[in-house]
Design a protein around this motif. Structure first.
Motif, PDB file in Angstrom:
ATOM      1  N   TYR A 114     -15.745 -75.208 -10.366  1.00 36.37           N
ATOM      2  CA  TYR A 114     -16.578 -76.319 -10.849  1.00 36.37           C
ATOM      3  C   TYR A 114     -16.048 -76.847 -12.178  1.00 36.37           C
ATOM      4  CZ  TYR A 114     -20.935 -78.774 -12.105  1.00 36.37           C
ATOM      5  OH  TYR A 114     -21.872 -79.709 -12.473  1.00 36.37           O
ATOM      6  N   TYR A 115     -15.805 -75.924 -13.129  1.00 35.95           N
ATOM      7  CA  TYR A 115     -15.346 -76.349 -14.451  1.00 35.95           C
ATOM      8  C   TYR A 115     -13.910 -76.841 -14.434  1.00 35.95           C
ATOM      9  CZ  TYR A 115     -19.642 -74.234 -16.139  1.00 35.95           C
ATOM     10  OH  TYR A 115     -20.963 -73.930 -16.354  1.00 35.95           O
ATOM     11  N   ASP A 116     -13.179 -76.482 -13.378  1.00 38.74           N
ATOM     12  CA  ASP A 116     -11.816 -76.979 -13.228  1.00 38.74           C
ATOM     13  C   ASP A 116     -11.792 -78.338 -12.533  1.00 38.74           C
ATOM     14  OD1 ASP A 116      -9.006 -76.573 -13.605  1.00 38.74           O
ATOM     15  OD2 ASP A 116      -8.817 -76.136 -11.468  1.00 38.74           O
ATOM     16  N   GLY A 117     -12.987 -78.819 -12.115  1.00 38.06           N
ATOM     17  CA  GLY A 117     -13.088 -80.139 -11.495  1.00 38.06           C
ATOM     18  C   GLY A 117     -12.962 -80.148  -9.987  1.00 38.06           C
ATOM     19  N   ASP A 118     -12.786 -78.966  -9.373  1.00 36.58           N
ATOM     20  CA  ASP A 118     -12.660 -78.893  -7.915  1.00 36.58           C
ATOM     21  C   ASP A 118     -14.063 -78.693  -7.336  1.00 36.58           C
ATOM     22  OD1 ASP A 118     -11.973 -78.544  -5.289  1.00 36.58           O
ATOM     23  OD2 ASP A 118     -10.442 -77.010  -5.660  1.00 36.58           O
ATOM     24  N   LEU A 119     -14.833 -79.773  -7.247  1.00 34.45           N
ATOM     25  CA  LEU A 119     -16.239 -79.683  -6.861  1.00 34.45           C
ATOM     26  C   LEU A 119     -16.424 -79.254  -5.408  1.00 34.45           C
ATOM     27  CD1 LEU A 119     -17.598 -82.880  -8.654  1.00 34.45           C
ATOM     28  CD2 LEU A 119     -17.768 -80.496  -9.406  1.00 34.45           C
ATOM     29  N   GLN A 120     -15.536 -79.706  -4.539  1.00 35.75           N
ATOM     30  CA  GLN A 120     -15.672 -79.342  -3.128  1.00 35.75           C
ATOM     31  C   GLN A 120     -15.484 -77.844  -2.940  1.00 35.75           C
ATOM     32  OE1 GLN A 120     -16.494 -81.992  -0.847  1.00 35.75           O
ATOM     33  NE2 GLN A 120     -17.187 -80.141   0.207  1.00 35.75           N
ATOM     34  N   ALA A 121     -14.479 -77.284  -3.612  1.00 36.14           N
ATOM     35  CA  ALA A 121     -14.263 -75.838  -3.528  1.00 36.14           C
ATOM     36  C   ALA A 121     -15.433 -75.080  -4.161  1.00 36.14           C
ATOM     37  CB  ALA A 121     -12.961 -75.458  -4.223  1.00 36.14           C
ATOM     38  N   ALA A 139     -23.825 -79.192  -7.188  1.00 38.01           N
ATOM     39  CA  ALA A 139     -22.510 -79.617  -6.692  1.00 38.01           C
ATOM     40  C   ALA A 139     -22.646 -80.847  -5.800  1.00 38.01           C
ATOM     41  CB  ALA A 139     -21.842 -78.469  -5.925  1.00 38.01           C
ATOM     42  N   ASP A 140     -23.678 -80.864  -4.948  1.00 37.64           N
ATOM     43  CA  ASP A 140     -23.910 -82.030  -4.086  1.00 37.64           C
ATOM     44  C   ASP A 140     -24.122 -83.295  -4.915  1.00 37.64           C
ATOM     45  OD1 ASP A 140     -23.676 -80.950  -1.539  1.00 37.64           O
ATOM     46  OD2 ASP A 140     -25.749 -80.227  -1.509  1.00 37.64           O
ATOM     47  N   ARG A 141     -24.914 -83.184  -5.978  1.00 40.03           N
ATOM     48  CA  ARG A 141     -25.162 -84.356  -6.822  1.00 40.03           C
ATOM     49  C   ARG A 141     -23.882 -84.884  -7.434  1.00 40.03           C
ATOM     50  NH1 ARG A 141     -30.132 -84.442 -10.827  1.00 40.03           N
ATOM     51  NH2 ARG A 141     -31.036 -85.355  -8.942  1.00 40.03           N
ATOM     52  N   ASN A 142     -23.042 -83.983  -7.932  1.00 41.14           N
ATOM     53  CA  ASN A 142     -21.786 -84.411  -8.554  1.00 41.14           C
ATOM     54  C   ASN A 142     -20.780 -84.935  -7.535  1.00 41.14           C
ATOM     55  OD1 ASN A 142     -21.597 -83.691 -11.652  1.00 41.14           O
ATOM     56  ND2 ASN A 142     -22.796 -82.050 -10.687  1.00 41.14           N
ATOM     57  N   LEU A 143     -20.981 -84.564  -6.274  1.00 40.11           N
ATOM     58  CA  LEU A 143     -20.134 -85.092  -5.203  1.00 40.11           C
ATOM     59  C   LEU A 143     -20.682 -86.407  -4.645  1.00 40.11           C
ATOM     60  CD1 LEU A 143     -19.321 -81.771  -3.312  1.00 40.11           C
ATOM     61  CD2 LEU A 143     -17.640 -83.285  -4.396  1.00 40.11           C
ATOM     62  N   GLY A 144     -21.841 -86.853  -5.159  1.00 40.62           N
ATOM     63  CA  GLY A 144     -22.434 -88.112  -4.713  1.00 40.62           C
ATOM     64  C   GLY A 144     -23.415 -87.966  -3.572  1.00 40.62           C
ATOM     65  N   LEU A 170     -29.529 -72.120  -4.384  1.00 40.45           N
ATOM     66  CA  LEU A 170     -29.895 -73.481  -3.943  1.00 40.45           C
ATOM     67  C   LEU A 170     -29.636 -74.492  -5.048  1.00 40.45           C
ATOM     68  CD1 LEU A 170     -33.224 -72.675  -2.057  1.00 40.45           C
ATOM     69  CD2 LEU A 170     -31.185 -73.712  -1.029  1.00 40.45           C
ATOM     70  N   ALA A 171     -29.952 -74.108  -6.287  1.00 38.36           N
ATOM     71  CA  ALA A 171     -29.727 -75.008  -7.418  1.00 38.36           C
ATOM     72  C   ALA A 171     -28.244 -75.283  -7.627  1.00 38.36           C
ATOM     73  CB  ALA A 171     -30.340 -74.407  -8.677  1.00 38.36           C
ATOM     74  N   LYS A 172     -27.411 -74.252  -7.474  1.00 42.91           N
ATOM     75  CA  LYS A 172     -25.970 -74.435  -7.655  1.00 42.91           C
ATOM     76  C   LYS A 172     -25.392 -75.362  -6.582  1.00 42.91           C
ATOM     77  CE  LYS A 172     -24.728 -70.173 -10.111  1.00 42.91           C
ATOM     78  NZ  LYS A 172     -23.934 -70.810 -11.177  1.00 42.91           N
ATOM     79  N   VAL A 173     -25.794 -75.149  -5.330  1.00 45.40           N
ATOM     80  CA  VAL A 173     -25.311 -76.011  -4.246  1.00 45.40           C
ATOM     81  C   VAL A 173     -25.791 -77.442  -4.468  1.00 45.40           C
ATOM     82  CG1 VAL A 173     -25.456 -76.469  -1.772  1.00 45.40           C
ATOM     83  CG2 VAL A 173     -25.172 -74.123  -2.582  1.00 45.40           C
ATOM     84  N   ALA A 174     -27.053 -77.602  -4.861  1.00 47.22           N
ATOM     85  CA  ALA A 174     -27.611 -78.939  -5.082  1.00 47.22           C
ATOM     86  C   ALA A 174     -26.909 -79.649  -6.232  1.00 47.22           C
ATOM     87  CB  ALA A 174     -29.108 -78.827  -5.364  1.00 47.22           C
TER      88      ALA A 174
END
Length: 371
Positions: free
Chosen positions: A271-278, A317-322, A311-315
């Motif tokens: 996440y902090y490296d910018g690889d949101l999908q991973a 990541a979803d928000r930052n992925l649009g 659930l919060a972590k997945v959510a």
């Protein structure tokens, strides 16, 4: 690094607390156990044993570096309170500390003398290294319990492999060093421990106990690398931790929790490296592990808290992925699970954690990104 020591259950069953006698409390004790009341192994002296009674003596380290008692000894750094690592001597006072510990200071914490320079003390470091090796084997007295003990008979002494004792010893020293930010010392002790477990795995195979221990130690090594800013090495250790923890039966809640934490830590680094999908992929794997665990232990509050956090972590990541709809759904599901959680008045820590997570989730729902 708050991981529970993976060797907590490896203590000897014959280790019993020595009873204190009020009349002896003021007596000075020899640090090596050679006084009138205790044997060199740290046990109370006993009269001659009756026939059939085991003469086995519980081994004890005279410096207090046993699996159950860890205190400061002559090979401890007074700053990090762990075993000396990269021993360095202060000039002119000659007091010795770990190099990384004393390098932060300008005067000696023991005597207050100004430190003119620091010199390596390789002789003492060699002694400490040999001392660590000594904890790989502990002297035990071997007797034949089927025969009566003969007075004056010389007993056979053997050296028995007790690497689980050594593992507990190394992990405790590593945790001390980690808390004092002596990361190189912590990594060194944990690496020794990991090597020991790998050797056992080669000898006896992938047992659940060894896999869980190695997975936990590798996770701690990942924490050390993460704390020192080495994200690549941290991910490598966490990945390997996941591999070994995945081999352990899923009915062990502690192991399951450690597995999901390792997955989340990889996700955080991605996440902090910018690889949101991973990052989302690892967060979702952790969520799956926790959902599977809650099916077996649905009434345990800590499991529900773990689910909400995942659930919060997945959510997030979803928000930052649009994926805003998916994110809102995840936050709402987490809130619903926490609101249904009932805690007793004694569960103060979990209640505080529950309220903190709820506050975060509600803030996430209120602070929607602009369309």
């Amino acid at each position: 690094m708050t991981t529970v020591c993976p060797f907590a259950k490896a203590g000897r069953p014959d280790d019993a607390a020595v009873k204190k006698c009020p009349e002896n409390q003021s007596k000075p004790k020899c640090p090596f156990g050679y006084d009138s009341d205790t044997t060199a192994a740290g046990n109370e002296s006993k009269p001659k044993q009756e026939s059939g009674e085991s003469a086995r003596v519980t081994p004890k380290c005279p410096f207090g570096y046993d699996s159950d008692t860890f205190k400061l000894g002559p090979f401890s750094c007074m700053i990090c309170q762990a075993l000396l690592f990269d021993c360095s001597k202060c000039i002119p006072c000659s007091h010795v500390y770990c190099k990384v510990c004393i390098s932060r200071l300008k005067d000696c914490p023991l005597c207050g003398a100004d430190i003119e320079k620091i010199e390596p003390d390789t002789d003492l470091q060699n002694v400490v290294d040999r001392f660590i090796e000594g904890h790989a084997r502990i002297k035990r007295s071997q007797v034949n319990e089927d025969k009566e003990e003969v007075v004056g008979q010389k007993k056979t002494v053997i050296y028995e492999d007790v690497s689980l004792e050594r593992g507990s010893f190394l992990v405790q020293q590593a945790l001390r060093a980690f808390r004092a930010n002596n990361l190189e010392s912590a990594k060194s002790r944990l690496s020794l421990c990991a090597d020991d477990i790998r050797e056992q795995l080669q000898r006896i195979g992938n047992t659940a106990e060894l896999c869980s221990q190695l997975g936990a130690v590798l996770g701690m090594l990942g924490d050390c690398c993460r704390a020192s800013g080495d994200a690549a090495s941290a991910i490598t250790y966490f990945d390997e931790s996941v591999v070994f923890l995945s081999k352990v039966p899923k009915d062990d809640l502690e192991v399951t929790h450690t597995l999901s934490v390792s997955l989340n830590k990889i996700g955080d680094l991605k996440y902090y490296d910018g690889d949101l999908q991973a990052a989302r992929s690892y967060y979702f794997q952790a969520l799956d592990v926790r959902r599977d665990a809650i099916k077996r232990h649905s009434s345990i509050p800590s499991q529900i808290l773990d689910i909400a956090i995942s659930l919060a972590k997945v959510a997030d990541a979803d928000r930052n992925l649009g994926n805003e709809d998916a994110a809102i759904g995840g936050f709402q599901e987490a809130i619903k699970s926490l609101e249904s959680l009932t805690l007793s008045s004694e569960e103060i820590v979990q209640q505080q954690k529950r309220l903190s997570v709820l506050e975060f989730l509600n803030n996430q729902l209120m602070n929607k990104p602009s369309q």
